[in-house]
Structures are given as structure tokens and as C-alpha cells.
Design a protein around this motif. Structure first.
Motif, PDB file in Angstrom:
ATOM      1  N   ASN A   6     -12.847 -26.839 -21.303  1.00  0.00           N
ATOM      2  CA  ASN A   6     -12.177 -27.052 -20.026  1.00  0.00           C
ATOM      3  C   ASN A   6     -12.745 -26.194 -18.905  1.00  0.00           C
ATOM      4  O   ASN A   6     -12.179 -26.158 -17.824  1.00  0.00           O
ATOM      5  N   ARG A   7     -13.848 -25.478 -19.160  1.00  0.00           N
ATOM      6  CA  ARG A   7     -14.397 -24.565 -18.157  1.00  0.00           C
ATOM      7  C   ARG A   7     -15.218 -25.341 -17.136  1.00  0.00           C
ATOM      8  O   ARG A   7     -16.121 -26.093 -17.491  1.00  0.00           O
ATOM      9  N   ILE A   8     -14.892 -25.152 -15.843  1.00  0.00           N
ATOM     10  CA  ILE A   8     -15.589 -25.859 -14.764  1.00  0.00           C
ATOM     11  C   ILE A   8     -16.088 -24.855 -13.728  1.00  0.00           C
ATOM     12  O   ILE A   8     -15.580 -23.745 -13.630  1.00  0.00           O
ATOM     13  N   GLN A   9     -17.104 -25.250 -12.963  1.00  0.00           N
ATOM     14  CA  GLN A   9     -17.617 -24.413 -11.884  1.00  0.00           C
ATOM     15  C   GLN A   9     -16.801 -24.637 -10.629  1.00  0.00           C
ATOM     16  O   GLN A   9     -16.447 -25.774 -10.294  1.00  0.00           O
ATOM     17  N   LYS A  35      -7.591 -25.657 -17.930  1.00  0.00           N
ATOM     18  CA  LYS A  35      -6.359 -25.781 -18.703  1.00  0.00           C
ATOM     19  C   LYS A  35      -5.410 -24.612 -18.427  1.00  0.00           C
ATOM     20  O   LYS A  35      -4.205 -24.797 -18.296  1.00  0.00           O
ATOM     21  N   ASN A  36      -5.955 -23.397 -18.317  1.00  0.00           N
ATOM     22  CA  ASN A  36      -5.126 -22.211 -18.088  1.00  0.00           C
ATOM     23  C   ASN A  36      -4.746 -22.028 -16.623  1.00  0.00           C
ATOM     24  O   ASN A  36      -3.666 -21.521 -16.318  1.00  0.00           O
ATOM     25  N   THR A  37      -5.630 -22.412 -15.696  1.00  0.00           N
ATOM     26  CA  THR A  37      -5.376 -22.244 -14.263  1.00  0.00           C
ATOM     27  C   THR A  37      -5.632 -23.553 -13.538  1.00  0.00           C
ATOM     28  O   THR A  37      -6.699 -23.743 -12.949  1.00  0.00           O
ATOM     29  N   PRO A  38      -4.675 -24.493 -13.562  1.00  0.00           N
ATOM     30  CA  PRO A  38      -4.896 -25.781 -12.903  1.00  0.00           C
ATOM     31  C   PRO A  38      -4.866 -25.690 -11.372  1.00  0.00           C
ATOM     32  O   PRO A  38      -5.446 -26.528 -10.688  1.00  0.00           O
ATOM     33  N   ASP A  39      -4.200 -24.664 -10.829  1.00  0.00           N
ATOM     34  CA  ASP A  39      -4.131 -24.518  -9.371  1.00  0.00           C
ATOM     35  C   ASP A  39      -5.370 -23.779  -8.858  1.00  0.00           C
ATOM     36  O   ASP A  39      -6.172 -23.273  -9.630  1.00  0.00           O
ATOM     37  N   ARG A  40      -5.525 -23.716  -7.543  1.00  0.00           N
ATOM     38  CA  ARG A  40      -6.687 -23.068  -6.942  1.00  0.00           C
ATOM     39  C   ARG A  40      -6.568 -21.551  -7.068  1.00  0.00           C
ATOM     40  O   ARG A  40      -5.483 -20.984  -6.930  1.00  0.00           O
ATOM     41  N   ILE A  41      -7.701 -20.898  -7.281  1.00  0.00           N
ATOM     42  CA  ILE A  41      -7.680 -19.452  -7.489  1.00  0.00           C
ATOM     43  C   ILE A  41      -8.043 -18.708  -6.215  1.00  0.00           C
ATOM     44  O   ILE A  41      -8.719 -19.240  -5.325  1.00  0.00           O
ATOM     45  N   GLU A  42      -7.580 -17.463  -6.118  1.00  0.00           N
ATOM     46  CA  GLU A  42      -7.900 -16.554  -5.024  1.00  0.00           C
ATOM     47  C   GLU A  42      -8.361 -15.241  -5.632  1.00  0.00           C
ATOM     48  O   GLU A  42      -7.680 -14.682  -6.478  1.00  0.00           O
ATOM     49  N   LEU A  43      -9.527 -14.762  -5.206  1.00  0.00           N
ATOM     50  CA  LEU A  43     -10.069 -13.502  -5.697  1.00  0.00           C
ATOM     51  C   LEU A  43     -10.523 -12.653  -4.524  1.00  0.00           C
ATOM     52  O   LEU A  43     -10.959 -13.188  -3.499  1.00  0.00           O
ATOM     53  N   LYS A  44     -10.440 -11.331  -4.674  1.00  0.00           N
ATOM     54  CA  LYS A  44     -10.992 -10.433  -3.666  1.00  0.00           C
ATOM     55  C   LYS A  44     -12.455 -10.196  -4.002  1.00  0.00           C
ATOM     56  O   LYS A  44     -12.778  -9.728  -5.085  1.00  0.00           O
ATOM     57  N   LYS A  45     -13.334 -10.579  -3.082  1.00  0.00           N
ATOM     58  CA  LYS A  45     -14.771 -10.419  -3.263  1.00  0.00           C
ATOM     59  C   LYS A  45     -15.344  -9.735  -2.032  1.00  0.00           C
ATOM     60  O   LYS A  45     -14.722  -9.705  -0.967  1.00  0.00           O
ATOM     61  N   PHE A  46     -16.570  -9.213  -2.145  1.00  0.00           N
ATOM     62  CA  PHE A  46     -17.220  -8.530  -1.031  1.00  0.00           C
ATOM     63  C   PHE A  46     -17.863  -9.538  -0.095  1.00  0.00           C
ATOM     64  O   PHE A  46     -18.593 -10.431  -0.525  1.00  0.00           O
ATOM     65  N   VAL A  55     -10.347 -11.772   0.849  1.00  0.00           N
ATOM     66  CA  VAL A  55      -9.822 -12.781  -0.067  1.00  0.00           C
ATOM     67  C   VAL A  55     -10.670 -14.042   0.037  1.00  0.00           C
ATOM     68  O   VAL A  55     -10.940 -14.532   1.127  1.00  0.00           O
ATOM     69  N   HIS A  56     -11.131 -14.529  -1.101  1.00  0.00           N
ATOM     70  CA  HIS A  56     -11.915 -15.767  -1.186  1.00  0.00           C
ATOM     71  C   HIS A  56     -11.085 -16.788  -1.943  1.00  0.00           C
ATOM     72  O   HIS A  56     -10.576 -16.500  -3.021  1.00  0.00           O
ATOM     73  N   LYS A  57     -10.942 -17.991  -1.383  1.00  0.00           N
ATOM     74  CA  LYS A  57     -10.168 -19.066  -1.999  1.00  0.00           C
ATOM     75  C   LYS A  57     -11.085 -20.167  -2.509  1.00  0.00           C
ATOM     76  O   LYS A  57     -12.160 -20.393  -1.947  1.00  0.00           O
ATOM     77  N   GLU A  58     -10.629 -20.850  -3.523  1.00  0.00           N
ATOM     78  CA  GLU A  58     -11.377 -21.968  -4.088  1.00  0.00           C
ATOM     79  C   GLU A  58     -11.355 -23.143  -3.122  1.00  0.00           C
ATOM     80  O   GLU A  58     -10.317 -23.485  -2.560  1.00  0.00           O
ATOM     81  N   ILE A  59     -12.521 -23.769  -2.931  1.00  0.00           N
ATOM     82  CA  ILE A  59     -12.611 -24.964  -2.086  1.00  0.00           C
ATOM     83  C   ILE A  59     -12.984 -26.141  -2.962  1.00  0.00           C
ATOM     84  O   ILE A  59     -13.547 -25.980  -4.037  1.00  0.00           O
ATOM     85  N   LYS A  60     -12.661 -27.357  -2.499  1.00  0.00           N
ATOM     86  CA  LYS A  60     -13.014 -28.560  -3.252  1.00  0.00           C
ATOM     87  C   LYS A  60     -13.926 -29.420  -2.420  1.00  0.00           C
ATOM     88  O   LYS A  60     -13.901 -29.428  -1.246  1.00  0.00           O
TER      89      LYS A  60
END
Length: 60
Positions: A6-9, A35-46, A55-60
Motif C-alpha cells: 500500500n506504499r505510494i509516493q 492503508k495506515n494514513t488515508p488522509d493527507r499528511i503534514e510534515l515540518k521540513k526545511f 509545514v509542508h502539506k501533501e498535494i495531489k
């Protein structure tokens, strides 16, 4: 042979960079388990343009 699972880029884009008005963007490519994180993720990146952690958010 293709990978199984279920791992996607996903692409992460900076949220503060658009508001700053500076040219360019800060984007990162990572993977997540859909499967574990169906919603969009947010991570703190440089962000190298703003020279700080943002804060960086997932885009589609």
C-alpha cells in the motif's frame, strides 16, 4: 517485478512559501502507507528559500 503493498509516493509542498511572495517553491517527495494514513499528511521540513523549518502539506 513491481513492488507490492500500500506504499505510494506523495509530493509535499510548503504552505508558507506561497504567502511570502518569493519566487520558486519548496517541494519534497516521500512515501506513505495509504492503508495506515488515508488522509493527507503534514510534515515540518526545511525550506531553503525561507531558510527555516515550515509545514509542508501533501498535494495531489
Amino acid at each position: 517485478m513491481a513492488k507490492k503493498g500500500n506504499r505510494i509516493q506523495v509530493i509535499l509542498e510548503c504552505t508558507e512559501h506561497k504567502e511570502s511572495g518569493q519566487p520558486g517553491t519548496s517541494r519534497y517527495i516521500t512515501t506513505k502507507n495509504k492503508k495506515n494514513t488515508p488522509d493527507r499528511i503534514e510534515l515540518k521540513k526545511f525550506n531553503p528559500v525561507l531558510k527555516k523549518m515550515t509545514v509542508h502539506k501533501e498535494i495531489k
